[in-house]
Design a protein around this motif. Structure first.
Motif, PDB file in Angstrom:
ATOM      1  N   CYS A  36       0.847  -1.192   0.000  1.00  0.00           N
ATOM      2  CA  CYS A  36       0.000   0.000   0.000  1.00  0.00           C
ATOM      3  C   CYS A  36       0.884   1.244   0.000  1.00  0.00           C
ATOM      4  O   CYS A  36       2.058   1.188   0.372  1.00  0.00           O
ATOM      5  CB  CYS A  36      -0.926  -0.013   1.210  1.00  0.00           C
ATOM      6  N   SER A  41       3.377   1.171   5.662  1.00  0.00           N
ATOM      7  CA  SER A  41       3.492  -0.031   4.831  1.00  0.00           C
ATOM      8  C   SER A  41       4.805  -0.039   4.062  1.00  0.00           C
ATOM      9  O   SER A  41       5.477  -1.068   3.969  1.00  0.00           O
ATOM     10  CB  SER A  41       2.314  -0.121   3.856  1.00  0.00           C
ATOM     11  N   GLU A  79      -6.281  -8.451   9.108  1.00  0.00           N
ATOM     12  CA  GLU A  79      -7.633  -8.175   8.631  1.00  0.00           C
ATOM     13  C   GLU A  79      -7.613  -8.348   7.116  1.00  0.00           C
ATOM     14  O   GLU A  79      -6.869  -7.652   6.419  1.00  0.00           O
ATOM     15  CB  GLU A  79      -8.030  -6.743   9.000  1.00  0.00           C
ATOM     16  N   GLU A  97     -11.192 -11.396  10.093  1.00  0.00           N
ATOM     17  CA  GLU A  97     -10.097 -11.043  10.997  1.00  0.00           C
ATOM     18  C   GLU A  97      -9.449 -12.298  11.560  1.00  0.00           C
ATOM     19  O   GLU A  97     -10.140 -13.249  11.918  1.00  0.00           O
ATOM     20  CB  GLU A  97     -10.606 -10.182  12.153  1.00  0.00           C
ATOM     21  N   ASN A 157      -7.226  -6.696   0.271  1.00  0.00           N
ATOM     22  CA  ASN A 157      -6.424  -5.862   1.166  1.00  0.00           C
ATOM     23  C   ASN A 157      -6.061  -6.706   2.370  1.00  0.00           C
ATOM     24  O   ASN A 157      -6.935  -7.325   2.981  1.00  0.00           O
ATOM     25  CB  ASN A 157      -7.200  -4.636   1.634  1.00  0.00           C
ATOM     26  N   ASN A 159      -4.464  -6.108   5.827  1.00  0.00           N
ATOM     27  CA  ASN A 159      -4.043  -5.116   6.820  1.00  0.00           C
ATOM     28  C   ASN A 159      -3.500  -5.846   8.034  1.00  0.00           C
ATOM     29  O   ASN A 159      -4.146  -6.747   8.558  1.00  0.00           O
ATOM     30  CB  ASN A 159      -5.222  -4.233   7.231  1.00  0.00           C
ATOM     31  N   TYR A 161      -1.880  -5.523  12.005  1.00  0.00           N
ATOM     32  CA  TYR A 161      -1.891  -4.675  13.199  1.00  0.00           C
ATOM     33  C   TYR A 161      -1.129  -5.354  14.319  1.00  0.00           C
ATOM     34  O   TYR A 161      -1.079  -6.580  14.380  1.00  0.00           O
ATOM     35  CB  TYR A 161      -3.333  -4.447  13.690  1.00  0.00           C
ATOM     36  N   PHE A 174      -1.665  -0.046  13.678  1.00  0.00           N
ATOM     37  CA  PHE A 174      -1.414  -0.387  12.281  1.00  0.00           C
ATOM     38  C   PHE A 174       0.065  -0.663  12.042  1.00  0.00           C
ATOM     39  O   PHE A 174       0.922   0.123  12.431  1.00  0.00           O
ATOM     40  CB  PHE A 174      -1.892   0.762  11.386  1.00  0.00           C
ATOM     41  N   CYS A 177       0.127  -2.622   5.201  1.00  0.00           N
ATOM     42  CA  CYS A 177      -0.926  -3.118   4.320  1.00  0.00           C
ATOM     43  C   CYS A 177      -0.302  -3.663   3.037  1.00  0.00           C
ATOM     44  O   CYS A 177       0.623  -3.069   2.488  1.00  0.00           O
ATOM     45  CB  CYS A 177      -1.874  -1.956   4.014  1.00  0.00           C
ATOM     46  N   LYS A 179      -1.586  -5.550  -0.827  1.00  0.00           N
ATOM     47  CA  LYS A 179      -2.727  -5.735  -1.723  1.00  0.00           C
ATOM     48  C   LYS A 179      -2.384  -6.790  -2.764  1.00  0.00           C
ATOM     49  O   LYS A 179      -1.217  -7.030  -3.062  1.00  0.00           O
ATOM     50  CB  LYS A 179      -3.104  -4.432  -2.421  1.00  0.00           C
TER      51      LYS A 179
END
Length: 187
Positions: A36, A41, A79, A97, A157, A159, A161, A174, A177, A179
């Motif tokens: 991302c 990221s 996520e 999640e 996506n 993500n 954390y 965070f 990320c 993709k």
């Protein structure tokens, strides 16, 4: 009578010899995994060593290297969000999640465990910062229905954390990320 016989023969032979072709669909990567655009990221992982290679018209695979600039540990939460392109815009179709990545991938029957072998990750957490080889990763159509109803372009996506309590409910920070684009298309 002759017309009835003609219709009967047409139905019989038409049904046997003139059946409509069966539609077949294929799931393929439309991009390698990419980072991302946000600073967190970009400072966490480098995917510039990954590429999607077409084996033939129906099969593409991902190969190369992914360089984690920071490691992943027991407090990592993931996520996953899957978006489908509809009328030129992406709409979320699935969200999932994984509250504790290390616990999940440690289960041999986990959906995610099977993908570790393609990324050269160790069998268990934590994952140290470093470069990992991606070995001929092909999308698995067993993970998603592949048919006329699901055909189209998708974006995933991923993500990540920091989630110290592993519950997905409390404060999470965070990390970064990734993709991935894929397509379900008719052959």
């Amino acid at each position: 009578m002759v017309l009835d016989m003609f219709v009967l023969l047409l139905l019989y032979f038409g049904g046997v010899y003139c059946q409509a072709p069966i539609d077949e669909y294929v799931l393929n990567f439309d991009s390698p995994v990419y980072v991302c655009s946000d600073m967190e990221s970009q400072s966490w992982v480098d995917t510039s060593g990954l590429e999607v290679v077409r084996y033939n018209e129906t099969t593409a695979y991902m190969t190369g290297t992914i360089n984690f600039l920071k490691g992943l540990d027991y407090s990592t939460m993931v996520e996953l969000e899957v978006y489908k392109e509809l009328s030129g815009q992406y709409e979320k179709t699935i969200s999932h999640e994984i509250c504790n990545l290390c616990n999940e991938i440690g289960k041999k029957d986990s959906l995610y465990f099977k993908y570790l072998k393609y990324f050269g990750f160790p069998d268990a957490c934590p994952f140290a910062a470093g470069t990992y080889s991606v070995q001929d990763l092909k999308p698995d159509d067993a993970d998603m229905p592949v048919n006329a109803a699901t055909s189209g372009r998708y974006q995933v996506n991923i993500n990540l954390y920091k989630n110290p309590d592993g519950t997905c409910k409390n404060m999470k920070t965070f990390i970064g990320c990734l993709k991935l684009d894929f397509i379900i298309e008719e052959l």
